[in-house]
Write an enzyme that holds these catalytic residues in place. Sequence first.
Site, mmCIF file in Angstrom:
data_model
loop_
_atom_site.group_PDB
_atom_site.id
_atom_site.type_symbol
_atom_site.label_atom_id
_atom_site.label_comp_id
_atom_site.label_asym_id
_atom_site.label_seq_id
_atom_site.Cartn_x
_atom_site.Cartn_y
_atom_site.Cartn_z
ATOM 1 N N SER A 95 0.823 -1.210 0.000
ATOM 2 C CA SER A 95 0.000 0.000 0.000
ATOM 3 C C SER A 95 0.854 1.256 0.000
ATOM 4 O O SER A 95 0.398 2.320 -0.429
ATOM 5 C CB SER A 95 -0.936 0.017 1.218
ATOM 6 O OG SER A 95 -0.188 -0.033 2.428
ATOM 7 N N ASP B 270 -5.366 8.624 9.742
ATOM 8 C CA ASP B 270 -5.191 7.335 10.418
ATOM 9 C C ASP B 270 -3.809 7.202 11.053
ATOM 10 O O ASP B 270 -3.536 6.242 11.767
ATOM 11 C CB ASP B 270 -5.447 6.170 9.456
ATOM 12 C CG ASP B 270 -4.524 6.175 8.244
ATOM 13 O OD1 ASP B 270 -3.556 6.952 8.222
ATOM 14 O OD2 ASP B 270 -4.784 5.389 7.310
ATOM 15 N N GLY C 9 -1.566 -4.769 1.204
ATOM 16 C CA GLY C 9 -1.557 -6.035 1.924
ATOM 17 C C GLY C 9 -0.585 -7.058 1.388
ATOM 18 O O GLY C 9 -0.496 -8.169 1.908
ATOM 19 N N ASN D 110 4.667 -6.148 5.341
ATOM 20 C CA ASN D 110 3.679 -7.119 5.796
ATOM 21 C C ASN D 110 4.326 -8.391 6.336
ATOM 22 O O ASN D 110 3.753 -9.072 7.177
ATOM 23 C CB ASN D 110 2.720 -7.441 4.655
ATOM 24 C CG ASN D 110 1.918 -6.219 4.268
ATOM 25 O OD1 ASN D 110 1.293 -5.579 5.099
ATOM 26 N ND2 ASN D 110 1.964 -5.876 2.995
ATOM 27 N N HIS E 227 -0.785 6.074 6.789
ATOM 28 C CA HIS E 227 -0.393 6.225 5.392
ATOM 29 C C HIS E 227 0.075 7.648 5.104
ATOM 30 O O HIS E 227 -0.540 8.608 5.548
ATOM 31 C CB HIS E 227 -1.570 5.881 4.473
ATOM 32 C CG HIS E 227 -2.049 4.477 4.638
ATOM 33 N ND1 HIS E 227 -3.051 4.133 5.519
ATOM 34 C CD2 HIS E 227 -1.640 3.334 4.048
ATOM 35 C CE1 HIS E 227 -3.260 2.837 5.459
ATOM 36 N NE2 HIS E 227 -2.412 2.322 4.568
#
Length: 232
Positions: A58, A206, A95, A123, A209
Amino acid sequence: MKKAGLLYVAMVAVVAAALACANPDTGARSARDSSDIVSAAEPAREDARPVILFVGTSLTAGYGLDPSLAYPALLQDMIDSAGLSYRVLNAGVSGQTSAGTLAGMDWLLRGPVAVLVVETGANDGLRGIDPSELRSNIEQIIQRARRQTPAPAIILTGMEAPPNLGQNYTTAFRNVYRDAAETYDLALVPFLLEGVAGVDSLNQPDGIHPTAAGQRIVADHVWQVLAPLISQ
């Protein structure tokens, strides 16, 4: 904030981003997702410019932003402004793990690629995957790319593991990128999110990002390594 504190927040941000976007069957669906990305670029197939292919998570896909604000798109602007004739393709998948990236390489390398930029591992760190497995996947990605004729130049972007996994793990994880770059003579971006992770103003609400401004800093990091390769 002290450097160690920034690094901790950076790692939490990276792995949280992966968690927010991850799917248990990421590896199984990677080839399909990659095909969707490349298919979206099909109208540009007649563009004869050499391709710079970005594979990643991402962080590369530009999660939460218009695709034009993701760092690969910003690098296209830099390339154009420098008068260089290259076409950027963004194959980032939210992801994605290193195993998923590896699974999609045959599809992504259907055509010639001048430069391959590999952003993977965030990840893997989230899942606590053994660094030796990450190393193996990265090596296989490199080896697959080098079977192309002509083989692309390769840029590897470094990532860090969450500190809660222990010093031995984080050190081994960090060394994967340095060792792979040295062994395979790769250009290396030491840490993709240097100066961005942990800085509120450079991350989306958030806290995970990068914002458009954060993506510009990431683009600058990659440009410092990419520019010398494509200016020759």
